[in-house]
Design an enzyme around this catalytic site. Sequence first.
Site, PDB file in Angstrom:
ATOM      1  N   CYS A   1      -5.159  13.857  10.898  1.00 45.49           N
ATOM      2  CA  CYS A   1      -5.889  12.589  10.851  1.00 45.49           C
ATOM      3  C   CYS A   1      -5.726  11.977  12.239  1.00 45.49           C
ATOM      4  CB  CYS A   1      -5.358  11.677   9.748  1.00 45.49           C
ATOM      5  SG  CYS A   1      -3.799  10.915  10.128  1.00 45.49           S
TER       6      CYS A   1
ATOM      7  N   VAL B   1       7.667   8.023  15.975  1.00 46.47           N
ATOM      8  CA  VAL B   1       7.466   8.569  14.624  1.00 46.47           C
ATOM      9  C   VAL B   1       6.254   9.486  14.561  1.00 46.47           C
ATOM     10  CG1 VAL B   1       7.052   7.974  12.190  1.00 46.47           C
ATOM     11  CG2 VAL B   1       8.628   6.583  13.583  1.00 46.47           C
TER      12      VAL B   1
ATOM     13  N   ASP C   1       4.102   1.457  11.700  1.00 45.32           N
ATOM     14  CA  ASP C   1       2.872   0.822  11.196  1.00 45.32           C
ATOM     15  C   ASP C   1       2.720  -0.607  11.686  1.00 45.32           C
ATOM     16  OD1 ASP C   1       3.807   2.379   8.153  1.00 45.32           O
ATOM     17  OD2 ASP C   1       2.497   3.153   9.713  1.00 45.32           O
TER      18      ASP C   1
ATOM     19  N   LYS D   1       0.833  -1.208   0.000  1.00 46.30           N
ATOM     20  CA  LYS D   1       0.000   0.000   0.000  1.00 46.30           C
ATOM     21  C   LYS D   1       0.869   1.261   0.000  1.00 46.30           C
ATOM     22  CE  LYS D   1      -2.216   2.721   3.598  1.00 46.30           C
ATOM     23  NZ  LYS D   1      -1.085   3.610   3.825  1.00 46.30           N
ATOM     24  N   ASN D   2       2.045   1.175   0.643  1.00 45.30           N
ATOM     25  CA  ASN D   2       2.874   2.384   0.763  1.00 45.30           C
ATOM     26  C   ASN D   2       3.938   2.473  -0.312  1.00 45.30           C
ATOM     27  OD1 ASN D   2       1.285   3.005   2.890  1.00 45.30           O
ATOM     28  ND2 ASN D   2       2.816   2.646   4.473  1.00 45.30           N
TER      29      ASN D   2
ATOM     30  N   ARG E   1      -2.977  11.109   1.347  1.00 44.31           N
ATOM     31  CA  ARG E   1      -1.672  11.792   1.431  1.00 44.31           C
ATOM     32  C   ARG E   1      -0.897  11.651   0.134  1.00 44.31           C
ATOM     33  NH1 ARG E   1       0.454  14.671   5.317  1.00 44.31           N
ATOM     34  NH2 ARG E   1       2.615  14.150   5.156  1.00 44.31           N
TER      35      ARG E   1
HETATM   36  C1  EPZ Z   1       4.194   7.250   5.150  1.00 41.23           C
HETATM   37  O1  EPZ Z   1       3.470   8.383   5.582  1.00 41.23           O
HETATM   38  C2  EPZ Z   1       3.223   6.090   5.233  1.00 41.23           C
HETATM   39  N1  EPZ Z   1       2.071   6.357   4.376  1.00 41.23           N
HETATM   40  C3  EPZ Z   1       2.769   5.881   6.668  1.00 41.23           C
HETATM   41  O2  EPZ Z   1       1.934   4.733   6.689  1.00 41.23           O
HETATM   42  C4  EPZ Z   1       3.991   5.597   7.531  1.00 41.23           C
HETATM   43  O3  EPZ Z   1       3.597   5.442   8.878  1.00 41.23           O
HETATM   44  C5  EPZ Z   1       4.968   6.774   7.412  1.00 41.23           C
HETATM   45  O4  EPZ Z   1       5.317   6.978   6.020  1.00 41.23           O
HETATM   46  C6  EPZ Z   1       6.241   6.530   8.211  1.00 41.23           C
HETATM   47  O5  EPZ Z   1       6.862   5.366   7.767  1.00 41.23           O
HETATM   48  C7  EPZ Z   1       2.203   6.184   3.044  1.00 41.23           C
HETATM   49  O6  EPZ Z   1       3.255   5.822   2.529  1.00 41.23           O
HETATM   50  C8  EPZ Z   1       0.970   6.441   2.216  1.00 41.23           C
HETATM   51  P1  EPZ Z   1       6.308  10.720   7.045  1.00 41.23           P
HETATM   52  P2  EPZ Z   1       4.114   9.867   5.417  1.00 41.23           P
HETATM   53  O7  EPZ Z   1       6.397  11.876   6.133  1.00 41.23           O
HETATM   54  O8  EPZ Z   1       5.005   9.894   4.238  1.00 41.23           O
HETATM   55  C9  EPZ Z   1       6.277  14.319  10.122  1.00 41.23           C
HETATM   56  C10 EPZ Z   1       0.041   3.476   7.255  1.00 41.23           C
HETATM   57  O9  EPZ Z   1      -0.655   3.156   8.241  1.00 41.23           O
HETATM   58  N2  EPZ Z   1       6.265  15.191   8.939  1.00 41.23           N
HETATM   59  O10 EPZ Z   1       7.437   9.724   7.096  1.00 41.23           O
HETATM   60  O11 EPZ Z   1       3.012  10.843   5.503  1.00 41.23           O
HETATM   61  C11 EPZ Z   1       4.954  13.565  10.271  1.00 41.23           C
HETATM   62  O12 EPZ Z   1       3.994  14.365  10.912  1.00 41.23           O
HETATM   63  C12 EPZ Z   1       0.574   4.881   7.124  1.00 41.23           C
HETATM   64  O13 EPZ Z   1       0.349   2.708   6.314  1.00 41.23           O
HETATM   65  C13 EPZ Z   1       6.402  16.562   9.124  1.00 41.23           C
HETATM   66  O14 EPZ Z   1       6.511  17.044  10.250  1.00 41.23           O
HETATM   67  O15 EPZ Z   1       4.974   9.906   6.764  1.00 41.23           O
HETATM   68  C14 EPZ Z   1       5.365  12.362  11.097  1.00 41.23           C
HETATM   69  O16 EPZ Z   1       5.418  12.716  12.470  1.00 41.23           O
HETATM   70  C15 EPZ Z   1       0.393   5.669   8.398  1.00 41.23           C
HETATM   71  N3  EPZ Z   1       6.406  17.372   8.038  1.00 41.23           N
HETATM   72  C16 EPZ Z   1       6.780  12.057  10.612  1.00 41.23           C
HETATM   73  O17 EPZ Z   1       7.242  13.262   9.966  1.00 41.23           O
HETATM   74  C17 EPZ Z   1       6.302  16.882   6.756  1.00 41.23           C
HETATM   75  O18 EPZ Z   1       6.332  17.665   5.790  1.00 41.23           O
HETATM   76  C18 EPZ Z   1       6.842  10.915   9.615  1.00 41.23           C
HETATM   77  O19 EPZ Z   1       5.997  11.252   8.535  1.00 41.23           O
HETATM   78  C19 EPZ Z   1       6.171  15.484   6.587  1.00 41.23           C
HETATM   79  C20 EPZ Z   1       6.168  14.652   7.693  1.00 41.23           C
END
Ligand code: EPZ
Length: 449
Positions: A133, A346, A324, A37-38, A109
């Site tokens: 969310c 995270v 996750d 999915k990711n 996203r």
């Molecule tokens: C991806 O989300 C995944 N989703 C998430 O899976 C996964 O938990 C996450 O990566 C971490 O591995 C998809 O791939 C669709 P991040 P993403 O940017 O890219 C902060 C699931 O259940 N952040 O790595 O949105 C953020 O708030 C989902 O499958 C900022 O502050 O995650 C978080 O605390 C949930 N500013 C941390 O970084 C930004 O511009 C990690 O987010 C971007 C992120």
Amino acid sequence: MSEPTSPSSPTPGASADTMTVRGGVPVEGELVIRGSKNALPKMMVAALLTAEPCTLTNISTIRDIEVVDELIRLTGGTVEHDADRIRITAGSFTALGEVDVERLHNASRIPVLTTAVSLHRTGEAVVAAPGGCAIGPRPVDFHMSVLRALGAHDDHRDGMIHLRADRLHGARIDLPFPSVGATEQFLFAAVLAEGDSELANAAIEPEILDLIAVLQKMGALISVEPNRTIRVTGVKELGGFEHRVIGDRLEAASWASLALATGGAITVRGVQQQDMSTFLNVYRRAGGDFTIDADGRTISFRRARRMLRPLALETDVHPGFMTDWQSPFVTALTQAEGVSVVHETVYEDRLGYTEALRTLGAQIQVFTECLGPTRCRFGAANHRHSAVVVGPTKLHGAELVVPDLRAGFSYVVAAAAADGESVIHGVGLLDRGYADFRSKLSAIGVDHS
Ligand code: EPZ
């Protein structure tokens, strides 16, 4: 959000996506796990970087694909689906209008990742300031700073971010946190930017490395250094690709946690051992066990001990214990003999599901302190991101409302481990990440309706 938003909590019994689970029976069976999915939706976005046809196989029928399908068609591309293949041709590309941006960015996203694509193909892009969310605010500030560093100009007005760029150029960027999405945005921007780019503190999850493999097939020049720096040399244009998507290691771990919690056994086909090695080690420490076939793509999970062992668990970016994996696995720790400690580093708010587990009889207390070896970003910010789990506790049926994808799965784990009947509202959110969810539950003997 592609990660589930909290549903407006349906009134009990009224929602079409309500499931009743009668628990207390060990699960047993075999499941085929398809494309991640990711990873899959991002590879669909990569296909928009070229006018040539692109084909993806090992497809999952998950709801996030529908959002990307719509986005591709709205921007002028074509998408064809058959049983196990998606074929995309983005011969032309027109930037999304504000109304579509608002709607699509609030549904998932993934659309924010087309910002770099739109800048390359049209010189402009619009991003909706993201909503939160169930697991946190989900900002895009890292995405915007990457695009600004590579030459985009942004203007914030009426809740939207308008970006322009004549030609993106190479830059050296240091991510404050190894964000998966911001790393993907960097990749989509840098591969066609003028000159060399570098992203320090990049995310290197297997899904990212598989996306890099796709971009390399398209003609990109990308290297991943041992210190998690990604280097890219921009090229003039990219070509099409054919790619088999990696299996969903997050889904596999969810089913494995269900086997652990119910004292059952589940064989999963289609995921790679090396993508799950940290999960496998933690699984074995907790009293689970597994056998893996020669090519590492079939893993048989089972509980190996009558009583599970408690653990000190800290989530982290790859190769750490994935965030996750956390909620379904921690649900199984309610059956461990002793006290487990969990530190989620995270996301600031990814322990909300534990409140619902308490209604089934679990003994879990959540804290704002960092209860793990790492002092993380959330320690001094008053986020309830650590938990203590006392086990074993006898779980009993209850009524639950799913807040997000992985918490929703943890409710199914708890309901299947509980004695008696549970009613779970909002299970439709699970279709976003668990293809053929209901038929898989039946295949492993979970009594549900
Ligand atoms: C991806 O989300 C995944 N989703 C998430 O899976 C996964 O938990 C996450 O990566 C971490 O591995 C998809 O791939 C669709 P991040 P993403 O940017 O890219 C902060 C699931 O259940 N952040 O790595 O949105 C953020 O708030 C989902 O499958 C900022 O502050 O995650 C978080 O605390 C949930 N500013 C941390 O970084 C930004 O511009 C990690 O987010 C971007 C992120």
